[in-house]
Design a protein around this motif. Sequence first.
Motif, PDB file in Angstrom:
ATOM      1  N   ARG A 157       0.536  -1.220   0.016  1.00 33.69           N
ATOM      2  CA  ARG A 157      -0.024  -0.109  -0.116  1.00 33.69           C
ATOM      3  C   ARG A 157       0.697   1.203   0.164  1.00 33.69           C
ATOM      4  NH1 ARG A 157      -2.416  -3.906   2.525  1.00 33.69           N
ATOM      5  NH2 ARG A 157      -4.545  -4.342   2.154  1.00 33.69           N
ATOM      6  N   VAL A 158       1.809   1.153   0.810  1.00 30.94           N
ATOM      7  CA  VAL A 158       2.596   2.647   1.112  1.00 30.94           C
ATOM      8  C   VAL A 158       4.230   2.460   0.365  1.00 30.94           C
ATOM      9  CG1 VAL A 158       3.646   4.273   2.533  1.00 30.94           C
ATOM     10  CG2 VAL A 158       1.284   3.429   2.868  1.00 30.94           C
ATOM     11  N   PRO A 159       4.455   2.976  -0.617  1.00 35.18           N
ATOM     12  CA  PRO A 159       5.949   2.566  -1.145  1.00 35.18           C
ATOM     13  C   PRO A 159       6.934   3.127  -0.298  1.00 35.18           C
ATOM     14  CG  PRO A 159       4.343   3.782  -2.792  1.00 35.18           C
ATOM     15  CD  PRO A 159       3.700   3.851  -1.664  1.00 35.18           C
ATOM     16  N   VAL A 160       8.093   2.621  -0.283  1.00 35.13           N
ATOM     17  CA  VAL A 160       9.155   2.932   0.696  1.00 35.13           C
ATOM     18  C   VAL A 160      10.547   2.384   0.044  1.00 35.13           C
ATOM     19  CG1 VAL A 160       9.124   0.847   1.982  1.00 35.13           C
ATOM     20  CG2 VAL A 160       9.886   2.880   3.082  1.00 35.13           C
ATOM     21  N   ARG A 161      11.459   3.215   0.292  1.00 37.78           N
ATOM     22  CA  ARG A 161      12.909   3.126  -0.317  1.00 37.78           C
ATOM     23  C   ARG A 161      13.453   2.500   0.841  1.00 37.78           C
ATOM     24  NH1 ARG A 161      16.612   0.642  -2.098  1.00 37.78           N
ATOM     25  NH2 ARG A 161      18.705   1.466  -1.972  1.00 37.78           N
ATOM     26  N   GLY A 190      10.334  -2.628   0.612  1.00 40.44           N
ATOM     27  CA  GLY A 190      10.210  -1.858  -0.719  1.00 40.44           C
ATOM     28  C   GLY A 190      11.117  -1.960  -1.419  1.00 40.44           C
ATOM     29  N   ASP A 191      11.441  -0.597  -2.194  1.00 37.57           N
ATOM     30  CA  ASP A 191      12.411  -0.632  -3.237  1.00 37.57           C
ATOM     31  C   ASP A 191      14.098  -0.767  -2.731  1.00 37.57           C
ATOM     32  OD1 ASP A 191      13.827   0.074  -5.278  1.00 37.57           O
ATOM     33  OD2 ASP A 191      13.634   2.092  -5.184  1.00 37.57           O
ATOM     34  N   ALA A 192      14.419  -2.111  -2.783  1.00 36.52           N
ATOM     35  CA  ALA A 192      15.524  -2.485  -2.216  1.00 36.52           C
ATOM     36  C   ALA A 192      16.195  -3.522  -3.072  1.00 36.52           C
ATOM     37  CB  ALA A 192      15.355  -3.021  -0.882  1.00 36.52           C
ATOM     38  N   THR A 193      17.609  -3.764  -3.090  1.00 42.25           N
ATOM     39  CA  THR A 193      18.128  -4.931  -3.943  1.00 42.25           C
ATOM     40  C   THR A 193      18.038  -6.339  -2.895  1.00 42.25           C
ATOM     41  OG1 THR A 193      20.277  -4.263  -2.952  1.00 42.25           O
ATOM     42  CG2 THR A 193      19.689  -3.259  -5.038  1.00 42.25           C
ATOM     43  N   ALA A 194      18.495  -7.351  -3.572  1.00 44.27           N
ATOM     44  CA  ALA A 194      18.326  -8.517  -2.916  1.00 44.27           C
ATOM     45  C   ALA A 194      19.716  -8.233  -1.982  1.00 44.27           C
ATOM     46  CB  ALA A 194      18.789  -9.585  -3.836  1.00 44.27           C
ATOM     47  N   ALA A 195      20.823  -7.739  -2.329  1.00 46.97           N
ATOM     48  CA  ALA A 195      22.000  -7.637  -1.498  1.00 46.97           C
ATOM     49  C   ALA A 195      21.530  -6.882  -0.186  1.00 46.97           C
ATOM     50  CB  ALA A 195      23.244  -7.172  -2.315  1.00 46.97           C
TER      51      ALA A 195
END
Length: 272
Positions: free
Chosen positions: A84-88, A156-161
């Motif tokens: 629901r709420v995007p996050v970095r 949210g918006d993150a890499t696997a690492a």
Amino acid sequence: MVAVVRPAAVAGLFYPADPAVLSAEVAALLDAASVAPTARAPKAVIVPHAGYRYSGSVAAQVYADLRRWRDQIERVVLLGPVHRVPVRGLALPAAQTWATPLGEVPVDTGALTRLADLAQVVISAAAHAWEHALEVQLPFLQGVLRCFRCVPLAVGDATAAEVAEVVERLWGGSETLIVVSSDLSHGHPYAQARRLDTESVQHILALEAVLDHGHACGATPINGLLLAARRHGLRPELLDYRNSGDTAGDRTRVVGYAALRFVDRDDAAAVH
């Protein structure tokens, strides 16, 4: 200082709001599960997060065996996607306690200090306020563990690492269980969904961190877990796969659900 409580947001929607009804439903789902026990507690699990009528029976395949480790597991690291709420990055809650109809679960605030220097970790009450992916796991955990603290992370918006780095910080020992909450494919006809989900499960079983959000809504936390699992020599096991067409929905547009656990490579299933 009064502790900030994150109240149950989806009780009555994804699972029963009445404590007695919820407790009975969780117990029935756990009692109906049939999975070979392991010699030691799993280090990590992947479980679905739809409404209990859709995916509860699949999730129960993971949780049922954890009753054997109810006194050992004292901390649960919860990772799931934001809907629901995007996050970095990965969001921790502002609350010190999470509530469900079955009671309150304390957040492991001590563990949070170990993440304070990581740029990808933020605090966001908004990301957690209405998010169901982590909340729906708590009644199951309350049903199988005696006493535990949680570390809820909305990814949210993150890499696997970046996810793997957080998981490593929280890895701990036998007292710590890592729970990744994710469904598989969404909105495909039954046969197509089974093909797509079979491919996704094979990637997971091979510890291949290549899933995207067409494979699974929780692809990012799954990929992060797979990186860490490979590093620690864990072996994934598929306990169940079904989709909403098998459980409580029609087969024109389904959602896939898988239950997996990760154990030490030398840990064979117990024979008794």
